[in-house]
Enzyme design. Structure first.
Site, PDB file in Angstrom:
ATOM      1  CB  SER A  42       3.348   3.687  -2.285  1.00  0.00           C
ATOM      2  OG  SER A  42       3.277   2.400  -2.887  1.00  0.00           O
ATOM      3  CD  GLN A  63      -0.523   0.922  -3.612  1.00  0.00           C
ATOM      4  OE1 GLN A  63       0.410   1.538  -3.138  1.00  0.00           O
ATOM      5  NE2 GLN A  63      -0.409  -0.315  -4.014  1.00  0.00           N
ATOM      6  CG  PHE A 106       1.455  -4.887   3.537  1.00  0.00           C
ATOM      7  CD1 PHE A 106       0.145  -5.206   3.846  1.00  0.00           C
ATOM      8  CD2 PHE A 106       2.209  -5.806   2.843  1.00  0.00           C
ATOM      9  CE1 PHE A 106      -0.405  -6.404   3.459  1.00  0.00           C
ATOM     10  CE2 PHE A 106       1.667  -7.013   2.450  1.00  0.00           C
ATOM     11  CZ  PHE A 106       0.356  -7.310   2.763  1.00  0.00           C
ATOM     12  NE  ARG A 107       6.453  -4.680   1.328  1.00  0.00           N
ATOM     13  CZ  ARG A 107       5.240  -4.626   0.796  1.00  0.00           C
ATOM     14  NH1 ARG A 107       4.365  -3.748   1.211  1.00  0.00           N
ATOM     15  NH2 ARG A 107       4.905  -5.457  -0.158  1.00  0.00           N
ATOM     16  CG  HIS A 154      -5.712  -1.881  -3.256  1.00  0.00           C
ATOM     17  ND1 HIS A 154      -4.457  -1.861  -2.715  1.00  0.00           N
ATOM     18  CD2 HIS A 154      -5.545  -2.219  -4.558  1.00  0.00           C
ATOM     19  CE1 HIS A 154      -3.559  -2.162  -3.658  1.00  0.00           C
ATOM     20  NE2 HIS A 154      -4.199  -2.370  -4.786  1.00  0.00           N
ATOM     21  CB  ALA A 203       0.218   1.473   3.869  1.00  0.00           C
TER      22      ALA A 203
END
Ligand code: NAD
Ligand code: ZN
Length: 256
Positions: free
Chosen positions: A195, A101, A35-36, A121, A24
């Site tokens: 990542s 991903q 994501f985080r 993904h 990401a």
């Protein structure tokens, strides 16, 4: 010690089989949150697992309403210098594959060829019927949800539509995973970009490459658990560092 992008360019210059592995973080400079990131949109909902999606109407409703919320994040996004740099490495004949991903399709939008990009993904812009495989653009299906359809179903067979991304609890596409394992095993330089290297099985690939003799480079904004095993760790923004690296390799980032 030479500047990080010079060291990276040297390693790339020596490589016979370079594999890039992206997460990401390679797309945050295009405006898609990772994501985080704190308060990020991913943390607002508990993810609906694949099993829940299959088992309950409420889960499917919640899945699609979350999707409706996220749709604008992926709409109209453009590649950034990191994506263009990887496309340029391919043009220079230096890149065996990009394992990603990400579900945003930005590698291909930057000019990486379809057959060099291995998507672990899936893709957010494609929606597929879980029963018969009939496929539509997600945009078209989202219009139905915007118009009030809670759970869109297939025009052909009435099966449930689901965006072609891999949910928690859903297996990775076998062919993509096999190819990813094959190119990682055969690589002599494995470049992990943006990542956190925590989502499995994808995050096992750098270890696999290492065990088969590859050098590992980690380019990420934050430390990862693999840093101690890497030949080179570069902390920073992937777009600008990859753009500098391309300059040292004599390439250009002009979109083609
Ligand atoms: P992650 O969110 O776990 O990790 C992203 C990493 O990138 C973080 O460690 C962060 O520090 C780093 N980062 C952020 N901006 C960066 C930059 N400009 N340069 C370098 N590093 C940067 O992401 P992941 O490891 O890919 O796992 C999250 C999962 O969520 C993936 O499996 C993916 O399918 C999905 N996801 C996809 C997208 C997308 O398609 N763009 C976006 C968010 C999440
Ligand atoms: Zn169908």
């Amino acid at each position: 010690m030479a500047e990080a992008s010079v060291q990276l360019a040297e390693l790339i210059g020596q490589a016979r089989s370079l594999v890039a592995f992206t997460g990401a973080g390679v797309s945050t400079e295009s405006g898609i949150p990772d994501f985080r990131s704190p308060g990020g949109l991913w943390s607002r909902y508990r993810p609906v697992t694949f099993q829940e999606f299959l088992a309950s109407h409420e889960a499917r409703v919640s899945y699609w309403s979350r999707y409706l919320d996220m749709h604008p994040v992926f709409s109209g996004v453009q590649p950034n210098p990191g994506h263009y740099a990887l496309a340029e490495l391919e043009r220079q004949g230096r890149l065996t594959a990009v394992i990603t991903q990400n579900v945003d399709g930005l590698h291909q939008a930057a000019g990486s060829s379809e057959d060099k990009v291995i998507e672990l993904h899936g893709r957010v812009d494609v929606t597929r019927c879980l029963d018969c495989g009939y496929t539509l653009r997600t945009n078209e299906v989202i219009e139905r949800v915007q118009a009030g359809v809670e759970v869109p179903v297939c025009d052909r067979c009435g099966g449930w539509f689901k965006p072609a991304t891999i949910s928690f609890g859903q297996s990775l596409p076998a062919e993509a995973l096999d190819r990813a394992i094959e190119v990682s095993t055969a690589s002599d330089l494995f470049l992990a970009i943006g990542s956190s290297l925590t989502v499995h099985p994808a995050a096992a690939l750098p270890g696999l490459a290492l065990r088969h003799g590859a050098r590992l480079v980690i380019l990420n904004a934050m430390p990862t658990d693999y840093d101690q095993n890497a030949h080179l760790v570069i902390q920073g923004r992937s777009g600008s560092i990859l753009a500098d690296t391309i300059k040292h390799l004599g390439g250009s980032l002009t979109p083609h």
